[in-house]
Each structure stands twice: as C-alpha cells, then as structure tokens.
Design an enzyme around this catalytic site. Sequence first.
Site, mmCIF file in Angstrom:
data_model
loop_
_atom_site.group_PDB
_atom_site.id
_atom_site.type_symbol
_atom_site.label_atom_id
_atom_site.label_comp_id
_atom_site.label_asym_id
_atom_site.label_seq_id
_atom_site.Cartn_x
_atom_site.Cartn_y
_atom_site.Cartn_z
ATOM 1 N N TYR A 240 3.274 11.949 16.258
ATOM 2 C CA TYR A 240 4.046 10.919 15.908
ATOM 3 C C TYR A 240 5.023 10.610 17.200
ATOM 4 O O TYR A 240 5.664 11.282 17.650
ATOM 5 C CB TYR A 240 5.074 10.870 14.587
ATOM 6 C CG TYR A 240 4.319 10.982 13.484
ATOM 7 C CD1 TYR A 240 4.323 9.845 12.574
ATOM 8 C CD2 TYR A 240 3.971 12.345 12.887
ATOM 9 C CE1 TYR A 240 3.763 9.914 11.337
ATOM 10 C CE2 TYR A 240 3.218 12.558 11.615
ATOM 11 C CZ TYR A 240 3.089 11.163 10.919
ATOM 12 O OH TYR A 240 2.649 11.309 9.641
ATOM 13 N N HIS A 436 6.233 4.738 -0.359
ATOM 14 C CA HIS A 436 6.270 5.832 0.772
ATOM 15 C C HIS A 436 6.484 7.109 0.236
ATOM 16 O O HIS A 436 7.623 7.517 -0.326
ATOM 17 C CB HIS A 436 7.207 5.304 1.913
ATOM 18 C CG HIS A 436 7.567 6.401 3.024
ATOM 19 N ND1 HIS A 436 6.282 6.171 3.951
ATOM 20 C CD2 HIS A 436 8.360 7.366 3.482
ATOM 21 C CE1 HIS A 436 6.524 7.219 4.783
ATOM 22 N NE2 HIS A 436 7.907 7.961 4.529
#
Length: 675
Positions: A240, A436
């Site tokens: 990420y 999420h």
Amino acid sequence: MMSMLWCAVVALLLTTCRSSLGDEVSTTDATYLEKRQEHEASKMDGIEEKALFIRLPHSGVLDPDGKFHLSWAMDLEREEITLEFTVETLGWVGFGLSPNGAMAGADIITGWVDGDGVGHIQDRHGTGNVKPEMDEQQDWRLLRASENATHTVMVVVRDLSTCDDKDMPIMNTTKRVIYAYGADDPVNATSLQYHGSSKSGSRYLALLEPDATALEKPEDAKKWTVIQKHTVNSDRDTVYWCNIAKFPQEESQVHYIGFNIQHGKNSLTHLHHVVIWECTGDPNSASYSQERERLMHYASQEGHECISPNMPPDFRRCDHPMIVWSAGIEGKRQPSHVGMPLVSTPGDDAFFMIEAHYDNAALADNTVVEWGIDVYYTEKLREFEAGAMSVGSSVNFGMVIPPGQAQWTATGHCPAGCLVEGMPESGIKVYQVLPHAHIIGRSIRVRHFRDGKELPPLAVDDYYDFNFQQILRLQEERTILPSDHVTTECTFDSSSRQNATFSGYSARDEMCLAFLFYYPRRSLVECTSSAHHNVIKEVFGIQQLQNEDNMLLLSSDRYEVNPFLPKRNTDFKSFINSLNWSELDLKEVERKLTHDTHVTRCLKKGGVPAQAFKLKTGYPDAEPYKAPEDSCPRMLSQRTHKKVEPSVSASSGASTNFISLTCIVVAVIRSIVSK
C-alpha cells in the site's frame, strides 16, 4: 361476420407478434441492435475495432490480456439485465456469477457462433471443476451473435431474478464474475472442450448500478490529473503506497463530479485498487496552519508506505473518502444534482491522500507501475453539496475476532444522539454506500431503524471481497432522519488464522464500516461504536485496563488500539492471544460483544469530538425488517418457462423464425383486410 373473423385473427396474431418480440427487443434494444448491425458490417469492411466499439453504459475488461470485454446495462422497470461479450476467439465463450470465484455453485452461460453464423447459448450451473451442467430452466435469451475474423460478439438478456434455484439473483451487491473461452466451437450442443488455465479467471463487479453517463469528459468540466508511479519488488506480494497531492488553487468553490482511470505501464497487472482521501483539519485549531505547511512539503515527495512507522502522522488526517477505484471500473460520475466540494476555503490550499494497493502475486522484481486518474470538477456548482460519513465499528481494541471461526459477527452503531449533530429536521439523503472491511470480511449489512421499526437495509453486500471495493450507487436515495439509528453488521471468516484478529488499519487487521455518501453536507464525519470496556473486561476475564476513562479519546497519531493491562503486566493483544479459546463459550462471547452496551465515537471534520461523544448505545428495541416474499414464479411479462432443448440458438435471432413468419402472415392479412 367475415370481417369480424379477420379482425379477430389479426388481433390474435398481432398479440402473438408483440408478446414474442416485445420481450426480446424493446425500442431501446432495437436502436442498439441497429447500431450493432452497422458495427458488425463496418468491422467486416476492415475498420479498426477500437474505433467501432459501441458500449453499453457499463463496461470492463475481465482478463489481464484484454481479450474478454464485458458491457452491460440494467432495465429496472423491466427487471432485466443485458450483457454483451466481445471475446478474441472464434470458439465458445463462457461467463458466470460465482459466490467465491470458483465453478462450484456458479450460475453460468455458455455460447458460440457456428460455421453457418448461427448463435447458440446455454444456461448452465457449476458443480465443481468439471463441465457445468445444463439448467432445466433456460433463462437467458440471445439477442445477437456474430463473428468477424478474430472476435465473437454475443448480446444476451435475462431477468434479474429468474426464480430458478440454479441461478443467482442479480442484486446491488459485489459479484465475483468468472469467465472462460475456448479456441473451437463445441462438436455438438452438449460438449465443451477444456479451456486451459490461461483462458479463464474471475473478476469483481457491481452489476446492478443505475446507468452512468458516457465516460467522456463532462461538459463544462475541468480536469485535474493525479499520477502515481511505484516500483514493486520480489520481496513483497502486496504493498500500500500513499502520497499527498495538492489540488490546483481555486479562488471559488468547485464541485467534484466524476473520474476516469488512466492505465499506464504494468498497471493492468499490478494495480489493485485506489482510494483518494480528502485531508481534513480543524481550521480553528492553533496547529492548523502548520499542518497545511507540512502537507505542502509532503506534496513534493514520492510518498510513504501506508500505515507504516515511516508514514507521517499528518497522513492520518486524510480520512474523508472521495474517489474509490478498483479493477474492472473505467470511471464514475456523481448524480447530476450532487457535487462534492474540493476547496474547504476558497483561495486556500486543498490536499488529498492518494492510497494505492499494488498486487505482486508473481513476485515480479524491480517492476515499475504507472497510472493516473482524471478527476473532473466544475465551477457550475451542483444543487446539493455532498459529504461522506463512516458508520460502523470504531477502530479500537473493542473488536476481537477469535481464530478458527468460519463465521464471526461484529457490529457498530450510529445512534440518534450522534446523528442529530447539525442535521436538519428533514434529514439527509444517502445516494451511495461504500462497504469496507479487510481480508477476512465476507459480508456487510447496513441496517436502518426508525420509530420502533426496522426499515429496509441501506446496503447489503453478502459477497464482500477485500479485493474488489466499490461504491454502490443506491437505486433510490434513502432519507436518514435525526431520530434514526443505523447499525453496520459484518461477518468474518478467520478459519485460516492461528491468532486473534483485531481492529486496525493494516490489511491484516480488520474493520467493519460503511461510508455513507449523502447530501446536504454536514460536519459529522464519523458515527461509530464499539463494545464498552466493561463488557470487554467481563468477556475476557480482565480486571483492569490502563487509562479506562479515556479509551476513546483521539491522540495526534490515532487513538490507542492496544491498551496495557497493569494487573497482568502485559498488553491487551498479547493477553488475548494467550487465551485458550476452547475454554470459552464463543457464542456467548460473540453475543455480548455485539449486543451488550456499546459506546459511541462521534467526530466532526478535523477530528473534533461531537457533543454525543462516548454516548452509550446498543441495538434499538425495534420490530425487525421482514423482506417481502418473492412473487415467484415471476418472469418477464409473466411468461412461463418450460423444459427446453440443450441450447437456444439464433442467426441474428434464428430462434425467432416462427415469430418472423407470424409477423409476415400478419402483414399479408393486413394487406387483405385493407382491400
């Protein structure tokens, strides 16, 4: 008498013609098919394929080699979906909806165009890694089929719900789609040769969305292009990467209205998903100007690995989602009446954090990945300013998922006491939702309560997958009133894990949230809850936690998620992982963590606690929502399905030969009657 008989015959045949063709080709379909005919004729004249590609409102490339294109459109009034497959093969093609990306339990359609130009489709279902079985009830209808020198094109249509237990209903939720294709046509209608592992795969799609406008640059819009370049190496299979981008300075407010993805070197292979977060702050804070200065400095740098020790604390202030992209999406548009403000204070600098997930499963080394996003905005402000608010489980030590659990539920509440903060009496309108969770998340449900009753859920994603995160546009906007209560429930599968999973920002940690995109914009950005620390202590046999009175207070670099246990001289996570789970009643642990007292975390923009911060809450005393019973057998135009032959075929609609003959007879009768 004879004229009355003729009229009766004409009426009967006209009804037959209309009912047979009306379900298959609507006025819109006919226009589309006319375009397809021109498209196919042009292709046969050798015109470049790219220039002639006619797209339905939604489209995506399913395979990494760009050989299998899918376009689709929804007709909610008729409750049906139209799909177009454009595949680089002259053999058979296959497409399916799968619970998990595997063939077992998948709803599958196969098709091909034979040597005579006749198209064939078959409604099948998967039972494992073997040839899928034929459905007794054939629900797909073939609208168009053709081949050129390189590609097979098929257009098919089906009801969203077929009332066939071998089919998966198509709902507004994430779907794992599977695809396959072979080099040759089947020898006969019941045979399919093996496609090979290189000619099959799966992707994630949210099929049931309102039609989007064309993905060309919107009229009167300006474009801000965000670019990121990152190098993946063989020592990491996933990374990420976060960097700060500064929005072009504007002297007046502007509204974000949509985006397009721009793929570059290796991005189709390695770019997994992207989230662009607005960097908020408290303008009234004494440190606000210094925070902005630091963000300006970071905007000139390449960035940092997200949620790592090297990531600056200021990055964590970027917590207001604006754009979410994942593989298979070309772009998105805001509804025409809604825009998201990009400039907090006209003339001031605005900053955004670009968070990109890079996938390197093959452990490629020293591979550069390049991509960009064109962000569209307008000075012609939309009627409503939109905002985003997270609802669900607070990110703190209150979420504990034991190891080895095939299904574990976590929950978080957004009660009226928090919602009322700055909300107008008429409430807010939610127009899209982003569910999420992280790697072991399996389903997310956003429940909605009002006046002692539970309303239909705001969003349900029973096939949630961390690998495909997408904002779900609601079919109808939903109103949330200040007196309402919203609960987010998530299920997780920790069966592959040896240790407990905790709430946190790493992909190995977990979350249970839903981001509600709504209008009119207000100051509240987080409305979450977690099990009260007294419940945590009771469930796990803990006598004392350090600093219990301030468990939810926000520090400058995020709140504490691993408190210390002074009596045991250890930290919370270490203690939890030392437990003997077989000695605990896990059903009771799950019940207490979800249904006993919760404490809210209500935050306004810039991390400012709202008035209802630390309010105690829980499930409201309300009558549960009961979904309406399915009116099966409900088929398009109330038609009745019967057992059919192994395939449905059409030579530009060969299965309609009898219908066409009927219509010719009608024309002749009309001619006779008119005389």
